[in-house]
Design an enzyme around this catalytic site. Structure first.
Site, short mmCIF file in Angstrom:
data_model
loop_
_atom_site.label_atom_id
_atom_site.label_comp_id
_atom_site.label_asym_id
_atom_site.label_seq_id
_atom_site.Cartn_x
_atom_site.Cartn_y
_atom_site.Cartn_z
N CYS A 165 -28.15 34.89 48.35
CA CYS A 165 -27.46 34.45 47.14
C CYS A 165 -27.67 32.95 47.03
O CYS A 165 -27.99 32.30 48.02
CB CYS A 165 -25.94 34.68 47.21
SG CYS A 165 -25.45 36.41 47.05
N ASN B 98 -22.11 32.68 49.53
CA ASN B 98 -23.41 33.10 50.05
C ASN B 98 -23.23 33.42 51.53
O ASN B 98 -22.72 32.58 52.28
CB ASN B 98 -24.43 31.96 49.85
CG ASN B 98 -25.75 32.20 50.59
OD1 ASN B 98 -26.42 31.24 50.96
ND2 ASN B 98 -26.12 33.42 50.79
N GLY B 99 -23.67 34.62 51.96
CA GLY B 99 -23.56 35.00 53.37
C GLY B 99 -22.88 36.34 53.51
O GLY B 99 -22.59 37.02 52.51
#
Ligand code: SF4
Length: 477
Positions: free
Chosen positions: A13, A114-115
């Protein structure tokens, strides 16, 4: 639906945030996530605060499909966060799109993540048992629910409490009516950097390429466990949770990040060229006529291989530049011709030649065999495959869609068996030592878990085993 862009391995992302009174923050955010489009092509969203309320628009599709002028002009304010998604937890559907918005005692809060979290399932089950409902099937909702349900007196404390609770990989932007906060996990697995825009305004972004696009100056990378607060005072830094190490994802260097982005002070393009140099030293291809990449991601590695081997660099296949993740169901014939929709062989380069084909990685091994077949049909007499990273043997639990080890070809087959399976005349992978030399960073500053099985954040049996884990009834008790 099929992904025609990179079926082997996909980014996770992209996140972008801007704080700046007088800036057209929605437009800045648009250009920010537009330059992070390579990190996710499924959906996009921007949330903007004007100090009183948060407005948001998000939808499925590429950034330019989701945002036209009429959408951007509605998003007025002085703070914005934006997200472009590739789904790693939860289906690619509208309810899972980010940013996410929630109301809490401290006012409205929006986040972009993100992640992947290792312990999202455990936290989610605890919250479900205490009567807190979830509207999505992604792991990011755990973050916003923890913040929204915190009894802390300030948003900063609510974010710190949340960081103390979640484990795994995260670069998260949190926006309130009057603050923008950026946080990074205690190992810094996913990237996040800060830049200055027009002298007094600040931006946070997954990659430096987004700063370049909007004309911002790079200040530095956000440190593992750090919290950056942007508000009317400017930018404040705070070690929110103890730093536990440095474990930036090595695949940012191999493939994920854009070639013009910098991490640890190095450009990805330079690191990838040096991977090609190391690969040529470890696995020469004496007597080959040309070296060519699988475009675009294999290009700098192939340039490096050609430089070090002195074998001429050429274009062997042409990529259809307009292929992105498609939401159109292809017909049966097109499915069979999937590789040819993306790549076309250049007979003039290949016919009668012994060729070296350079790729950044092999993960599932589903597309490289058909590509080699196509190259042989175009007249190549020998196809020698060189891979600019070591065998991808172990699943990733930190934000890449490879959490099922059974899908990883190198977990099941030896290099020689892979060579036979894909139909290459020879196959050489870059060693881990060669990869680390090429990047020029000590191995203990990188996560290499998918290559060597050494996970920086312990993966417990509760870690998700499928991206659809929150869609499986057994988990939602
Ligand atoms: Fe990156 Fe591999 Fe670590 Fe996942 S396991 S974060 S893909 S290096």
């Amino acid at each position: 639906m099929i992904c025609l862009d990179k079926p082997e391995i996909a980014e996770e992302c992209g996140v972008f945030g801007v704080y700046g009174a007088g800036e057209d923050v929605a437009r800045v955010a648009f250009f920010g996530i537009f330059s992070l489009q390579h990190r996710g092509q499924e959906s996009a969203g921007i949330a903007v605060s004007d100090g009183r309320r948060i407005r948001m628009h998000r939808d499925m599709g590429l950034v330019t499909q989701v945002f036209q002028e009429d959408r951007l002009v509605e998003l007025t304010g002085h703070i914005a966060i934006a997200h472009t998604r590739y789904s790693t937890t939860g289906s690619s559907v509208l309810r899972n799109v980010q940013p996410m918005l929630a109301d809490c005692d401290l006012g409205p809060v929006a986040i972009a993540h993100n992640g992947d979290l290792i312990n999202a399932g455990e936290i989610r089950n605890e919250m479900l048992e205490s009567g807190i409902d979830f509207e999505t099937t992604n792991d990011s909702e755990v973050i916003i629910k923890l913040i929204a349900n915190s009894s802390a007196c300030s948003i900063e404390d609510a974010v710190i409490e949340t960081m103390e609770r979640i484990r795994g990989a995260y670069a998260v932007l949190v926006m309130t009516r009057n603050k923008l906060i950026g946080i990074r996990d205690p190992y810094g697995i996913r990237p996040l950097c800060i830049g200055r825009l027009n002298g007094t305004h600040y931006v946070l972004a997954s990659e430096t390429c987004a700063l370049n696009t909007i004309g911002a100056q790079f200040i530095r990378e956000v440190e593992p466990g750090e919290m950056i607060i942007l508000d009317e005072r400017g930018f404040t830094e705070h070690q929110a949770v103890p730093k536990e190490g440095n474990a930036l994802c090595v695949f940012e260097f191999v493939y994920f990040a854009r070639p013009d982005s910098r991490m640890y002070g190095r450009t990805m393009h330079d690191a990838r060229r040096r991977m090609g140099h190391e690969l040529a030293k470890e696995h020469p291809a004496n007597g080959a006529h040309i070296v060519f990449p699988i475009p675009d991601t294999g290009t700098p590695h192939a340039i490096g291989f050609a430089e070090a081997s002195r074998i001429p660099y050429a274009e062997g296949v042409i990529k259809n530049r307009y292929i992105h993740r498609t939401f159109i169901q292809p017909d049966q014939r097109m499915r069979e011709l999937g590789v040819r929709m993306k790549l076309t062989p250049l007979k003039e380069s290949l016919s009668g030649r012994r060729v070296v084909m350079v790729e950044d990685s092999i993960v599932r091994g589903t597309t490289i065999g058909p590509t080699i077949k196509m190259i042989r049909e175009a007249g190549a007499v020998e196809v020698h495959v060189r891979i600019a990273s070591p065998p991808y043997k172990y699943p990733c639990f930190y934000g890449i869609d490879t959490c099922n080890q059974n899908e990883l070809i190198a977990a099941k087959l030896s290099v020689e068996e892979i060579r036979q399976y894909i139909g290459a005349d020879s196959l050489g992978y870059l060693s881990l030592a060669g990869l680390i030399r090429a990047i020029g960073v000590k191995k203990d500053k990188l996560c290499c878990a998918c290559l060597d099985g050494k996970y920086p954040v312990e993966v417990t049996k509760d870690a998700k085993l499928s991206k659809f884990v929150f869609e499986e009834p057994a988990v939602i008790k």
